[in-house]
Design an enzyme around this catalytic site. Sequence first.
Site, PDB file in Angstrom:
ATOM      1  N   HIS A 258      37.002  34.445  50.812  1.00 49.80           N
ATOM      2  CA  HIS A 258      36.201  33.321  51.344  1.00 49.80           C
ATOM      3  C   HIS A 258      34.909  33.126  50.547  1.00 49.80           C
ATOM      4  CE1 HIS A 258      34.804  36.546  54.451  1.00 49.80           C
ATOM      5  NE2 HIS A 258      33.928  36.514  53.475  1.00 49.80           N
TER       6      HIS A 258
ATOM      7  N   HIS B 118      28.774  36.041  58.917  1.00 46.82           N
ATOM      8  CA  HIS B 118      27.790  36.676  58.026  1.00 46.82           C
ATOM      9  C   HIS B 118      26.382  36.385  58.539  1.00 46.82           C
ATOM     10  CE1 HIS B 118      31.466  35.972  55.689  1.00 46.82           C
ATOM     11  NE2 HIS B 118      31.113  36.948  54.883  1.00 46.82           N
TER      12      HIS B 118
ATOM     13  N   HIS C 259      34.579  43.496  46.326  1.00 43.57           N
ATOM     14  CA  HIS C 259      33.244  43.038  45.973  1.00 43.57           C
ATOM     15  C   HIS C 259      32.166  43.838  46.672  1.00 43.57           C
ATOM     16  CE1 HIS C 259      34.014  40.392  49.493  1.00 43.57           C
ATOM     17  NE2 HIS C 259      32.766  39.990  49.527  1.00 43.57           N
TER      18      HIS C 259
ATOM     19  N   GLU D 290      36.025  43.861  53.956  1.00 40.00           N
ATOM     20  CA  GLU D 290      36.521  42.653  54.648  1.00 40.00           C
ATOM     21  C   GLU D 290      38.049  42.589  54.630  1.00 40.00           C
ATOM     22  OE1 GLU D 290      32.790  39.546  53.818  1.00 40.00           O
ATOM     23  OE2 GLU D 290      34.562  39.429  52.562  1.00 40.00           O
TER      24      GLU D 290
HETATM   25  C1  DHB Z   1      30.739  36.337  48.146  1.00 38.44           C
HETATM   26  C2  DHB Z   1      31.837  36.850  48.855  1.00 38.44           C
HETATM   27  C3  DHB Z   1      31.779  36.939  50.231  1.00 38.44           C
HETATM   28  O1  DHB Z   1      32.793  37.445  50.986  1.00 38.44           O
HETATM   29  C4  DHB Z   1      30.649  36.519  50.907  1.00 38.44           C
HETATM   30  O2  DHB Z   1      30.670  36.587  52.242  1.00 38.44           O
HETATM   31  C5  DHB Z   1      29.565  36.016  50.204  1.00 38.44           C
HETATM   32  C6  DHB Z   1      29.604  35.937  48.833  1.00 38.44           C
HETATM   33  C7  DHB Z   1      30.823  36.217  46.677  1.00 38.44           C
HETATM   34  O3  DHB Z   1      31.844  36.601  46.119  1.00 38.44           O
HETATM   35  O4  DHB Z   1      29.886  35.722  46.047  1.00 38.44           O
HETATM   36 FE    FE Z   2      32.214  37.654  53.077  1.00 37.07          FE
END
Ligand code: DHB
Ligand code: FE
Length: 282
Positions: free
Chosen positions: A12, A57, A191, A238
């Site tokens: 996302h 978030h 990430h 996540e």
């Molecule tokens: C990014 C990924 C995420 O899941 C999020 O909540 C905010 C930013 C990203 O990859 O930049």
């Molecule tokens: Fe996220």
Amino acid sequence: MAEVVAGIGVSHIPALGMAMQGDRSGPAAEVFSKFAPVRGWVRELALDTVIVVYNDHASAFSLELLPTFVIGAAKSYAPADEGYGARNVPVAQGDGDLSWHLVDSVIPQGFDLAIAQKLDVDHGLTVPLTLLFGSPPEWPVKVIPIEVNVVQQPTPSAQRCFDLGRAIGRAVRSFPGSRRVGIVGTGGMSHQLQGRRAGHINSEFDRMFLAEIVDNPQQLTGLSNADYMREAGTEGAELVMWLTMRGALGEDVTAVHSAYHVPVSNTAAGMVAIDNSAGAAR
Ligand code: DHB
Ligand code: FE
């Protein structure tokens, strides 16, 4: 008769939502071409309702009040102000009858969902809708949000999230009305947005996850949340929400498509599309 006909796992990443609605050049163009077959497939499925398993978030919830699992049972869900305004996307229309049926069926199965009759939804839910349906004036499906705490420790385990999906699948199949339902698990892939390991990417782990979630999800539910964070980064945790999606499907499923791209922002983007029509027909 209601059936879960499809499951989709998808990142996302906000930058992808922005790019989809604006400048599609650069890495975004490559990601969109990799995701395009899934969009065509989803359109042909003619889904009535999509259950979106996502995490907030700090948009609708904060550390002051952070339920573990939330189900939306509202008429509609507005895009949340994420600090720089709300995304310019349609208000998602709810599916009240199916939401309340899920409430009545899933809670007695042992999942104490918080029930939200007002819930603004952030990029965790809206970016996947953009990636699947583009930028229409109205979303072509009704939406049921299922929100999961993956922020404040202790977060629910991968196994618990999978079991929630199984309860959701059973609930949908017992709905007296008629619905073609899709379920979407959002977030990941690897990430980490802050700290010393910011920018951490583990493509080997991501590709293993994309493969095993189809036919061998037990391999993934056996991992602890610490395993997810070590392998895929803090926000890579996540991915447990993809397992809720997978739990709602049968054992006998077919992968229709899977796609992976690094980097998007400084993270990895992935998608898997799973056909559950064999399980749904049972
Ligand atoms: C990014 C990924 C995420 O899941 C999020 O909540 C905010 C930013 C990203 O990859 O930049
Ligand atoms: Fe996220």
